[in-house]
Write a protein that holds these residues in place. Structure first.
Motif, PDB file in Angstrom:
ATOM      1  N   ARG A   7     -43.546  33.561  51.171  1.00 34.44           N
ATOM      2  CA  ARG A   7     -43.746  33.451  49.729  1.00 34.44           C
ATOM      3  C   ARG A   7     -42.484  32.842  49.146  1.00 34.44           C
ATOM      4  O   ARG A   7     -41.391  33.283  49.454  1.00 34.44           O
ATOM      5  N   ALA A  10     -43.701  32.841  42.450  1.00 36.05           N
ATOM      6  CA  ALA A  10     -44.914  33.427  41.890  1.00 36.05           C
ATOM      7  C   ALA A  10     -44.664  33.711  40.431  1.00 36.05           C
ATOM      8  O   ALA A  10     -43.524  33.931  40.027  1.00 36.05           O
ATOM      9  N   ASP A 237     -49.704  42.090  48.457  1.00 38.10           N
ATOM     10  CA  ASP A 237     -50.247  40.873  47.860  1.00 38.10           C
ATOM     11  C   ASP A 237     -50.573  41.076  46.384  1.00 38.10           C
ATOM     12  O   ASP A 237     -50.342  40.185  45.551  1.00 38.10           O
ATOM     13  N   GLN A 238     -51.117  42.230  46.058  1.00 39.70           N
ATOM     14  CA  GLN A 238     -51.409  42.524  44.664  1.00 39.70           C
ATOM     15  C   GLN A 238     -50.126  42.578  43.838  1.00 39.70           C
ATOM     16  O   GLN A 238     -50.040  41.995  42.749  1.00 39.70           O
ATOM     17  N   ASN A 241     -48.456  39.102  43.276  1.00 41.60           N
ATOM     18  CA  ASN A 241     -49.102  38.298  42.239  1.00 41.60           C
ATOM     19  C   ASN A 241     -48.754  38.767  40.836  1.00 41.60           C
ATOM     20  O   ASN A 241     -48.899  38.008  39.871  1.00 41.60           O
TER      21      ASN A 241
END
Length: 302
Positions: A7, A10, A237-238, A241
């Motif tokens: 990653r 974001a 992942d939640q 984001n």
């Protein structure tokens, strides 16, 4: 072997944390004590240096963050070899960023990462709880606080390795608590303005126990505990984001299965992770990421 996840950016969002786990005061740890005093300024370092053995046992979980700081690491070293390297690096202006003892075939080995610094540092290695706690109480009164705390089990006995740094900040700890007790204490401390500084689950006699350290703070914080890889990744992942990044990541193995405890905090910084990789694969990834401007943030082998 879990595949790596990368990653790099974001959107930032504010997700209010749910914080439920525990705090208190008790402990366990016993072996050598080293006290170090501040030295002169550290030299510059521009490349990673690795002094590890050729065949390093264990599965490595690691998290990188963007950075260009100098970094020196050793992986799977005996205490004697690690301590010799520590003593050599100390006068050159290097201090511990990460330190993890873990047990391989009945022997304790060490992973360590150093960064440039001239700060004071005191360590104990493999102490019993009684000896560790006596040292903690002595150092507390002298203005030292925990920087690293690593419990581990050797031959059915709990031991503690710890590193202190100069500070007068408040600190609350619990040692060897069940998850339910830890969660209850966490909830109490949350409302009083305490947040996790260190958190380490370990397995003893087939049971999972938690050692934790809190510091005064009102920063947002969220966590997941005792989760399968799939459940942990769904959580991660939640949270990713919504603008959260890893603060603590601690895998452990129970009955042959790997479980994850993780703490996240608000951030939009880049982050790269690998989970359960063998040393050779992890090391190849480290070398690749080093050249791309990534440095170790978290490291755990088991």
């Amino acid at each position: 072997m879990h595949s790596k996840m990368m990653r790099k950016s974001a959107p930032a969002r504010g997700l209010l944390l749910w914080a439920a786990l525990v705090v208190g005061l008790s402990a366990c740890g016993g072996a050598m004590d080293a006290e170090a005093l501040p030295q002169d300024a550290a030299p510059e370092a521009t490349q990673a240096q690795e002094m590890g053995t050729l065949a390093v046992a264990g599965k490595f979980t690691a998290v990188w963050e963007p950075g260009t700081a100098g970094e020196i690491q050793v992986y799977g070293w005996s205490y004697a070899d690690y301590k010799a390297r520590y003593d050599a690096l100390w006068p050159q202006g290097w201090r511990l960023k990460l330190l993890q003892p873990y047990v391989v075939n009945g022997q304790v080995v060490y992973n360590a990462v150093w960064r440039q610094s001239t700060a004071g540092e005191i360590q104990v290695y493999g102490w019993t709880y009684a000896d560790y706690k006596a040292k903690y109480d002595e150092l507390w009164a002298q203005g030292w606080r925990l920087k690293i705390l690593q419990p581990y089990v050797l031959n059915g006995q709990l031991r503690y390795t710890a590193v202190w740094q100069p500070s007068t900040e408040g600190e609350i700890q619990v040692y060897g608590w069940t998850f339910l007790d830890f969660r209850k204490k966490y909830g109490e401390l949350w409302g009083q303005g305490w947040r996790l500084k260190l958190l380490q689950p370990y397995v003893l006699n087939g049971q999972v126990f938690y050692t934790a350290v809190w510091r005064p703070s009102t920063e947002p914080e969220s966590y997941i505990a005792n989760a399968s890889y799939e459940a942990y990744r769904d959580f991660y992942d939640q949270m990713w984001n919504n603008g959260w990044r890893l603060k603590i990541l601690q895998p452990y193995t129970l009955n042959g299965a790997v479980y994850y405890t993780a703490v996240v905090q608000p951030s939009t910084a880049g982050e790269i992770q690998v989970y359960g990789w063998n040393y050779d694969t992890f090391r190849a990834q480290y070398d690749t990421l080093w050249n791309q401007g990534w440095r170790l943030k978290l490291l755990h082998a088991q």
